[in-house]
Design an enzyme around this catalytic site. Structure first.
Site, short mmCIF file in Angstrom:
data_model
loop_
_atom_site.label_atom_id
_atom_site.label_comp_id
_atom_site.label_asym_id
_atom_site.label_seq_id
_atom_site.Cartn_x
_atom_site.Cartn_y
_atom_site.Cartn_z
N ASP A 40 68.20 -98.25 -74.94
CA ASP A 40 68.42 -96.90 -74.43
C ASP A 40 67.13 -96.09 -74.45
O ASP A 40 66.39 -96.12 -75.44
CB ASP A 40 69.43 -96.16 -75.33
N ASP A 48 71.53 -95.32 -78.05
CA ASP A 48 71.15 -94.14 -78.85
C ASP A 48 72.36 -93.62 -79.63
O ASP A 48 72.25 -92.68 -80.42
CB ASP A 48 70.48 -93.06 -77.99
N GLU A 101 80.92 -94.42 -68.25
CA GLU A 101 81.55 -94.03 -69.53
C GLU A 101 82.58 -92.93 -69.31
O GLU A 101 82.27 -91.88 -68.72
CB GLU A 101 80.45 -93.57 -70.51
O1 KIV Z 1 74.43 -95.33 -76.81
C1 KIV Z 1 75.32 -96.15 -76.58
O2 KIV Z 1 75.79 -96.88 -77.44
C2 KIV Z 1 75.82 -96.23 -75.21
C3 KIV Z 1 77.09 -96.99 -74.99
C4 KIV Z 1 78.23 -96.21 -75.47
C5 KIV Z 1 77.25 -97.40 -73.56
O3 KIV Z 1 75.25 -95.68 -74.33
#
Ligand code: KIV
Length: 264
Positions: free
Chosen positions: A84, A45, A181
């Site tokens: 996501d 996301d 993260e």
């Molecule tokens: O949304 C995303 O790109 C992520 C990564 C940073 C792990 O969740």
């Protein structure tokens, strides 16, 4: 590239083989990543920030993720494709199952959810219904307004202990992957050792099983700024193919991320 499944990553964890992964949002880049044998791609996301130019990931919808998941799958038939689940699309287990089905139908092999122990029942229900889950702890960007900004998580002893408890509980509920993260390297190392499932870090030091970067950061073309934990691989290699190869090589050799990309 041979088809990658969660079993591939599990085997690599058991063998102590580190692996590099990336976000991707379209067919051209996912094809490029597949040509360089990138085993896992995430339709993050983060697209809200790097594609749409928003200030956070909150405006992203399930339809946005489904659209980009179809695009990425078209370019990379063989990667393990993680999609996501955006903000407020998994507020209840029932809603999570419905919205996850949309992403699986779009071509995802797994969905990723941000959060700790409140998600246990949701993770159980998804996995029981054949939707593999990647958990995400630490700086979970959908909670930016609770955190008061994009801040390192888990520096305080109590919060670190809670993150370890959450990680184990999510694995026990059925999660098959974990993203960590922006957490201190020592905490990421502890969680990686405690879990049987592969742990993928971003801003979590070099001790995790895998690494992930937002692809725009890897090429140094993010609209807003370059996070400390990231590196522009394009500037020193001169082509996108070589930048991807260098990133993969550096992760596999344990050279990236270095101390300068990590947090204490
Ligand atoms: O949304 C995303 O790109 C992520 C990564 C940073 C792990 O969740």
């Amino acid at each position: 590239m041979k088809k990658v499944s969660i079993n591939t990553l599990m085997k690599w964890k058991q063998e102590g083989r580190k692996f590099a992964t990336s976000t991707a949002y379209d067919a051209s880049f996912s094809q490029l990543f597949e040509q360089q044998e990138m085993p896992l791609l995430l339709v993050g996301d983060s697209l809200g920030m790097v594609l749409q130019g928003q200030e956070s990931t909150l405006p992203v919808t399930v339809e946005d993720i489904a659209y980009h998941t179809r695009c990425v799958r078209a370019g990379s038939p063989n990667c393990l494709l993680v999609a996501d689940m955006p903000f407020m699309s998994y507020a209840t287990p029932e809603q999570a199952c419905q919205e996850a089905a949309t992403l699986m139908r779009a071509g995802a092999n797994m969905v990723k959810l941000e959060g700790g122990s409140w998600l246990i029942e949701t993770v159980k229900q998804l996995t029981e219904r054949s939707v593999p889950v990647c958990a995400h702890l630490g700086l979970t960007p959908q909670s930016v307004n609770i955190f008061g900004g994009f801040r390192i998580q888990g520096r305080e002893q109590e919060k670190a202990e809670q993150m370890v408890i959450d990680a184990i509980a999510l694995q026990n509920a059925g999660a098959q992957l974990l993203v960590l993260e922006c957490v201190p390297t020592s905490l990421a190392q502890r969680i990686t050792r405690e879990l049987d499932i592969p742990v993928i870090g971003i801003g979590a030091g070099k001790e995790t099983d895998g690494q992930i970067l937002v692809m725009h950061d890897m090429f140094g073309i993010s609209a807003n700024y370059m996070p400390k934990f990231s590196k522009n691989f394009l500037v020193e290699t001169g082509s996108m193919q070589k930048a991807i190869q260098q990133y993969i090589q550096d992760v596999e050799a344990g050279v990236f991320p270095g101390a300068e990309h990590s947090f204490e």
